[in-house]
Design a protein around this motif. Sequence first.
Motif, mmCIF file in Angstrom:
data_model
loop_
_atom_site.group_PDB
_atom_site.id
_atom_site.type_symbol
_atom_site.label_atom_id
_atom_site.label_comp_id
_atom_site.label_asym_id
_atom_site.label_seq_id
_atom_site.Cartn_x
_atom_site.Cartn_y
_atom_site.Cartn_z
ATOM 1 N N GLY A 18 20.280 -24.544 -34.275
ATOM 2 C CA GLY A 18 19.512 -24.084 -33.115
ATOM 3 C C GLY A 18 20.343 -24.365 -31.878
ATOM 4 N N PRO A 19 20.054 -23.685 -30.778
ATOM 5 C CA PRO A 19 20.872 -23.901 -29.580
ATOM 6 C C PRO A 19 20.763 -25.327 -29.066
ATOM 7 N N SER A 20 21.785 -25.740 -28.355
ATOM 8 C CA SER A 20 21.810 -27.078 -27.771
ATOM 9 C C SER A 20 20.602 -27.238 -26.848
ATOM 10 N N GLY A 21 19.856 -28.297 -27.034
ATOM 11 C CA GLY A 21 18.676 -28.538 -26.206
ATOM 12 C C GLY A 21 17.391 -28.059 -26.858
ATOM 13 N N LEU A 129 13.987 -22.738 -32.851
ATOM 14 C CA LEU A 129 13.964 -21.951 -31.608
ATOM 15 C C LEU A 129 13.333 -22.765 -30.483
ATOM 16 N N PRO A 130 13.977 -22.779 -29.320
ATOM 17 C CA PRO A 130 13.328 -23.452 -28.180
ATOM 18 C C PRO A 130 12.200 -22.561 -27.660
ATOM 19 N N PRO A 131 11.214 -23.122 -26.978
ATOM 20 C CA PRO A 131 10.102 -22.283 -26.492
ATOM 21 C C PRO A 131 10.558 -21.230 -25.495
ATOM 22 N N SER A 132 11.515 -21.553 -24.631
ATOM 23 C CA SER A 132 11.996 -20.579 -23.630
ATOM 24 C C SER A 132 13.333 -21.057 -23.075
ATOM 25 N N ILE A 133 14.020 -20.154 -22.390
ATOM 26 C CA ILE A 133 15.310 -20.506 -21.798
ATOM 27 C C ILE A 133 15.102 -21.497 -20.642
ATOM 28 N N ARG A 173 9.569 -22.843 -34.379
ATOM 29 C CA ARG A 173 9.579 -22.760 -32.914
ATOM 30 C C ARG A 173 9.131 -24.109 -32.356
ATOM 31 N N ASN A 174 9.988 -24.685 -31.554
ATOM 32 C CA ASN A 174 9.707 -26.033 -31.066
ATOM 33 C C ASN A 174 8.916 -26.017 -29.758
ATOM 34 N N GLU A 175 7.672 -25.528 -29.842
ATOM 35 C CA GLU A 175 6.785 -25.538 -28.667
ATOM 36 C C GLU A 175 6.393 -26.989 -28.384
ATOM 37 N N ASN A 176 5.991 -27.656 -29.462
ATOM 38 C CA ASN A 176 5.790 -29.101 -29.322
ATOM 39 C C ASN A 176 6.269 -29.777 -30.604
ATOM 40 N N LEU A 177 6.774 -30.988 -30.398
ATOM 41 C CA LEU A 177 7.475 -31.690 -31.470
ATOM 42 C C LEU A 177 6.589 -31.922 -32.696
#
Length: 231
Positions: A18-21, A129-133, A173-177
């Motif tokens: 997944g992308p950094s962060g 996936l992060p929730p948003s950029i 999707r990592n909306e919340n951990l």
Amino acid sequence: MAGRRALERKGLLLVVSGPSGAGKTTLCKEIRAMVPDLRHSISCTTRHPRPGEVNGREYFFLDEQTFEKMVERDEFAEWAVVYGHHYGTPGKALAEMMDQGRDVLLEIDVQGAVQIKRKFPEAVNVYLLPPSITELRTRLLRRAGDAPEEITRRLRQAGDEVRSYRQYDYIVRNENLKDAVKELEAIITAERIRTTRLNVSRIEEQVAKEFATGGDSVPGEPAGSPRKRGA
Ligand code: 5GP
């Protein structure tokens, strides 16, 4: 314990990218604390340690020359250049864990995931996936230790990288951990009992034995003794 498990099923090789962060490191830490018998492969990298990172715990921090020598000696199961630094999974440690039938978690980038899937087609790939950029930017800025130009580079790359999710077996999707951990745990639970991962001959041996002795015996009655149907 490992010996018994190895007889029952093959180890699970789980790859998280997944992308950094996106929260990979936190997610992987949580899942390791929660799921028993999940080993973490410690990667080698040429990037500098961030504050609080310890050599041999988060990474083995190597200089370029040492890393390159390891590449020449084919000591990595996979390796890649990510955000301008070298990262690689040590092959020997991974092979040992897999030979013991262990479940292993690799937290690696997309290029590494492709190499692992090629070498170990039964590996299970999960894309986080992060929730948003916007959230990604906030998280990268919050994380101490990365220079502003490094953050810019990682954000730029995130846009390109996120498209790779299609190559993965699962998307979390990592909306919340809490929910992300629950989803990853569900993936591990299901993948551990995938038929192709189980030692079928061992199961058949057990089932055959049970059926041969009439598994429907009642307490106090010798196994396999004839009983009336419906009794
Ligand atoms: P970071 O510098 O933030 O710890 O990691 C940067 C990126 O490198 C992350 O996407 C991380 O998953 C990836 N990475 C970490 N270890 C490895 C590795 O052994 N191989 C590959 N291919 N990527 C890695």
